[in-house]
Design a protein around this motif. Structure first.
Motif, PDB file in Angstrom:
ATOM      1  N   LYS A  10      34.600 -34.214  -8.859  1.00  0.00           N
ATOM      2  CA  LYS A  10      33.602 -33.660  -9.780  1.00  0.00           C
ATOM      3  C   LYS A  10      32.351 -34.536  -9.812  1.00  0.00           C
ATOM      4  O   LYS A  10      31.233 -34.023  -9.844  1.00  0.00           O
ATOM      5  CB  LYS A  10      34.184 -33.503 -11.187  1.00  0.00           C
ATOM      6  CG  LYS A  10      35.135 -32.340 -11.300  1.00  0.00           C
ATOM      7  CD  LYS A  10      35.665 -32.191 -12.711  1.00  0.00           C
ATOM      8  CE  LYS A  10      36.600 -31.000 -12.815  1.00  0.00           C
ATOM      9  NZ  LYS A  10      37.138 -30.805 -14.160  1.00  0.00           N
ATOM     10  N   ALA A  11      32.525 -35.850  -9.793  1.00  0.00           N
ATOM     11  CA  ALA A  11      31.377 -36.756  -9.783  1.00  0.00           C
ATOM     12  C   ALA A  11      30.596 -36.602  -8.479  1.00  0.00           C
ATOM     13  O   ALA A  11      29.355 -36.562  -8.481  1.00  0.00           O
ATOM     14  CB  ALA A  11      31.836 -38.199  -9.963  1.00  0.00           C
ATOM     15  N   GLU A  14      28.636 -33.388  -8.551  1.00  0.00           N
ATOM     16  CA  GLU A  14      27.428 -33.495  -9.380  1.00  0.00           C
ATOM     17  C   GLU A  14      26.323 -34.245  -8.641  1.00  0.00           C
ATOM     18  O   GLU A  14      25.146 -33.882  -8.728  1.00  0.00           O
ATOM     19  CB  GLU A  14      27.741 -34.169 -10.717  1.00  0.00           C
ATOM     20  CG  GLU A  14      26.567 -34.170 -11.671  1.00  0.00           C
ATOM     21  CD  GLU A  14      25.955 -32.789 -11.896  1.00  0.00           C
ATOM     22  OE1 GLU A  14      24.712 -32.690 -11.938  1.00  0.00           O
ATOM     23  OE2 GLU A  14      26.710 -31.801 -12.012  1.00  0.00           O
ATOM     24  N   ARG A  15      26.681 -35.287  -7.884  1.00  0.00           N
ATOM     25  CA  ARG A  15      25.674 -36.014  -7.092  1.00  0.00           C
ATOM     26  C   ARG A  15      25.056 -35.104  -6.035  1.00  0.00           C
ATOM     27  O   ARG A  15      23.843 -35.132  -5.813  1.00  0.00           O
ATOM     28  CB  ARG A  15      26.293 -37.243  -6.439  1.00  0.00           C
ATOM     29  CG  ARG A  15      26.558 -38.392  -7.407  1.00  0.00           C
ATOM     30  CD  ARG A  15      26.926 -39.678  -6.684  1.00  0.00           C
ATOM     31  NE  ARG A  15      28.110 -39.550  -5.843  1.00  0.00           N
ATOM     32  CZ  ARG A  15      29.365 -39.750  -6.247  1.00  0.00           C
ATOM     33  NH1 ARG A  15      29.606 -40.064  -7.509  1.00  0.00           N
ATOM     34  NH2 ARG A  15      30.375 -39.627  -5.407  1.00  0.00           N
ATOM     35  N   ARG A  17      24.851 -31.825  -6.191  1.00  0.00           N
ATOM     36  CA  ARG A  17      24.002 -30.845  -6.888  1.00  0.00           C
ATOM     37  C   ARG A  17      22.657 -31.457  -7.257  1.00  0.00           C
ATOM     38  O   ARG A  17      21.625 -30.798  -7.142  1.00  0.00           O
ATOM     39  CB  ARG A  17      24.709 -30.335  -8.142  1.00  0.00           C
ATOM     40  CG  ARG A  17      25.832 -29.378  -7.862  1.00  0.00           C
ATOM     41  CD  ARG A  17      26.501 -28.940  -9.138  1.00  0.00           C
ATOM     42  NE  ARG A  17      27.534 -27.954  -8.872  1.00  0.00           N
ATOM     43  CZ  ARG A  17      28.568 -27.744  -9.668  1.00  0.00           C
ATOM     44  NH1 ARG A  17      28.722 -28.437 -10.776  1.00  0.00           N
ATOM     45  NH2 ARG A  17      29.465 -26.830  -9.353  1.00  0.00           N
ATOM     46  N   GLN A  18      22.666 -32.717  -7.692  1.00  0.00           N
ATOM     47  CA  GLN A  18      21.422 -33.392  -8.044  1.00  0.00           C
ATOM     48  C   GLN A  18      20.540 -33.561  -6.814  1.00  0.00           C
ATOM     49  O   GLN A  18      19.336 -33.325  -6.861  1.00  0.00           O
ATOM     50  CB  GLN A  18      21.703 -34.754  -8.684  1.00  0.00           C
ATOM     51  CG  GLN A  18      20.446 -35.497  -9.105  1.00  0.00           C
ATOM     52  CD  GLN A  18      19.640 -34.742 -10.139  1.00  0.00           C
ATOM     53  OE1 GLN A  18      20.189 -34.252 -11.127  1.00  0.00           O
ATOM     54  NE2 GLN A  18      18.343 -34.633  -9.937  1.00  0.00           N
ATOM     55  N   GLU A  59      33.560 -26.971  -4.447  1.00  0.00           N
ATOM     56  CA  GLU A  59      33.885 -26.072  -5.556  1.00  0.00           C
ATOM     57  C   GLU A  59      35.160 -25.287  -5.257  1.00  0.00           C
ATOM     58  O   GLU A  59      35.980 -25.087  -6.139  1.00  0.00           O
ATOM     59  CB  GLU A  59      32.719 -25.121  -5.826  1.00  0.00           C
ATOM     60  CG  GLU A  59      31.558 -25.793  -6.511  1.00  0.00           C
ATOM     61  CD  GLU A  59      30.350 -24.891  -6.662  1.00  0.00           C
ATOM     62  OE1 GLU A  59      30.244 -23.863  -5.927  1.00  0.00           O
ATOM     63  OE2 GLU A  59      29.493 -25.210  -7.501  1.00  0.00           O
TER      64      GLU A  59
END
Length: 68
Positions: A10-11, A14-15, A17-18, A59
């Protein structure tokens, strides 16, 4: 998959996605500038597509579609 593995994924997601959002902003800024380097824009778009594919893969790994 353990909770630690899931937390790491998940981390990482998120990276990614950023980075995808950052590339989107960079592409928009470069396309707004007259005389922008077309090759650089193409490379950024290619990287953005690669990130999108990787995000989709992660995902799917985290949230699999379970058909009953």
């Amino acid at each position: 998959m353990t909770s630690d593995d899931e937390r790491e994924l998940k981390a990482h997601l998120e990276r990614l996605r950023q980075e995808h959002r950052d590339l989107d902003a960079a592409i928009a800024a470069l396309t707004a500038v007259a005389g922008a380097d077309v090759l650089q824009i193409q490379r950024l778009k290619k990287r953005k597509l690669q990130l999108k594919d990787r995000i989709g893969h992660l995902e799917d790994e985290l949230f699999p579609d379970i058909i009953a």
